[in-house]
Scaffold this motif. Structure first.
Motif, PDB file in Angstrom:
ATOM      1  N   LEU A 164       1.089  -1.301  -0.235  1.00  0.00           N
ATOM      2  CA  LEU A 164      -0.055   0.163  -0.454  1.00  0.00           C
ATOM      3  C   LEU A 164       0.687   1.355   0.129  1.00  0.00           C
ATOM      4  O   LEU A 164       0.631   2.325  -0.391  1.00  0.00           O
ATOM      5  N   LEU A 165       1.941   1.390   0.926  1.00  0.00           N
ATOM      6  CA  LEU A 165       2.883   2.138   0.819  1.00  0.00           C
ATOM      7  C   LEU A 165       2.941   2.471  -0.261  1.00  0.00           C
ATOM      8  O   LEU A 165       3.783   3.986  -0.768  1.00  0.00           O
ATOM      9  N   LEU A 166       3.844   1.229  -1.376  1.00  0.00           N
ATOM     10  CA  LEU A 166       4.569   1.449  -2.790  1.00  0.00           C
ATOM     11  C   LEU A 166       3.780   2.655  -3.145  1.00  0.00           C
ATOM     12  O   LEU A 166       3.734   2.984  -4.150  1.00  0.00           O
ATOM     13  N   VAL A 167       2.507   1.286  -3.504  1.00  0.00           N
ATOM     14  CA  VAL A 167       1.644   2.804  -4.258  1.00  0.00           C
ATOM     15  C   VAL A 167       0.889   4.027  -4.184  1.00  0.00           C
ATOM     16  O   VAL A 167       0.997   4.828  -4.612  1.00  0.00           O
ATOM     17  N   ALA A 168       1.292   4.199  -3.140  1.00  0.00           N
ATOM     18  CA  ALA A 168       0.809   5.251  -2.105  1.00  0.00           C
ATOM     19  C   ALA A 168       1.368   6.463  -2.819  1.00  0.00           C
ATOM     20  O   ALA A 168       1.744   7.972  -2.947  1.00  0.00           O
ATOM     21  N   LEU A 169       3.517   5.662  -2.990  1.00  0.00           N
ATOM     22  CA  LEU A 169       4.508   6.915  -3.366  1.00  0.00           C
ATOM     23  C   LEU A 169       4.977   7.096  -4.781  1.00  0.00           C
ATOM     24  O   LEU A 169       4.429   8.013  -5.045  1.00  0.00           O
ATOM     25  N   LEU A 170       3.639   5.584  -5.260  1.00  0.00           N
ATOM     26  CA  LEU A 170       3.821   6.209  -6.971  1.00  0.00           C
ATOM     27  C   LEU A 170       2.845   6.761  -7.662  1.00  0.00           C
ATOM     28  O   LEU A 170       3.434   7.516  -8.159  1.00  0.00           O
ATOM     29  N   PHE A 171       1.423   6.886  -6.637  1.00  0.00           N
ATOM     30  CA  PHE A 171       0.456   8.302  -6.945  1.00  0.00           C
ATOM     31  C   PHE A 171       0.917   9.206  -6.135  1.00  0.00           C
ATOM     32  O   PHE A 171      -0.282  10.215  -6.901  1.00  0.00           O
ATOM     33  N   GLY A 172       1.732   9.610  -5.240  1.00  0.00           N
ATOM     34  CA  GLY A 172       1.746  10.360  -5.181  1.00  0.00           C
ATOM     35  C   GLY A 172       0.866  10.919  -3.746  1.00  0.00           C
ATOM     36  O   GLY A 172       0.689  12.199  -3.751  1.00  0.00           O
TER      37      GLY A 172
END
Length: 179
Positions: A164-172
């Motif tokens: 979830l953190l990786l996806v949140a980082l990728l989408f800003g």
């Protein structure tokens, strides 16, 4: 000559004359669900010693490779399978079984008390950041993935949070900057 399966075993009263480990295996086979807590509650500490927190430490040390630490504690499911069932497969002990195997009778309320403290902190975190959509996602993952205080549930929770953190980082949606 093939005589087929012995159906008498299903109705046999001999079931009650076996030792606890045999009964546990029989119940596991009949239900299709491995219940690792039963032999733990029966054999610890008389035949198998306490883990003294090793299973929880193993969950925290999962990212450490065995090349770096060859004697790193093993995950709890594999230990239950090897110790109590004599198989090379992971059998979950359940939260109560794991807490008891680690710390005895006092370990069960202790682990659940700590789990309750975590959920209190989680609620306070959510109330503070409830207007942020990513906080709702983190809260939902926390509630639905980390439902029981067991090390295998914790490992799944950490992996879910990392994704979830990786996806949140990728989408800003979140930033790692200190601001």
């Amino acid at each position: 000559q093939f005589g087929g399966p012995d159906w008498n075993i299903l109705t046999s009263f001999d079931f009650f004359n076996r030792d606890f480990k045999e009964i546990t295996l029989e119940l596991t086979n009949r239900s299709g669900v491995a219940r690792g807590s039963l032999p733990i509650l029966q054999d610890v500490p008389d035949q198998v010693s306490y883990l003294h927190g090793e299973s929880y430490l193993a969950a925290l040390l999962l990212p450490v490779p065995r090349k770096v630490w060859p004697d790193k504690p093993r995950q709890i499911g594999g230990r239950v399978g090897a110790t109590f069932f004599g198989v090379r497969a992971g059998i979950p002990p359940g939260a109560v079984g794991e807490a008891y195997w680690n710390f005895g009778y006092l370990g069960v309320p202790l682990i659940y008390f700590m789990f309750g403290g975590f959920h209190r902190w989680l609620m306070q975190f959510f109330l503070k950041y409830q207007k942020m959509p990513v906080a709702i996602a983190f809260y939902a993952v926390s509630l639905f993935v980390f439902r029981i205080p067991a090390s295998n549930a914790f490992v799944g929770y950490v992996l879910s949070l990392a994704s979830l953190l990786l996806v949140a980082l990728l989408f800003g949606l979140v930033s790692l900057s200190p601001r």
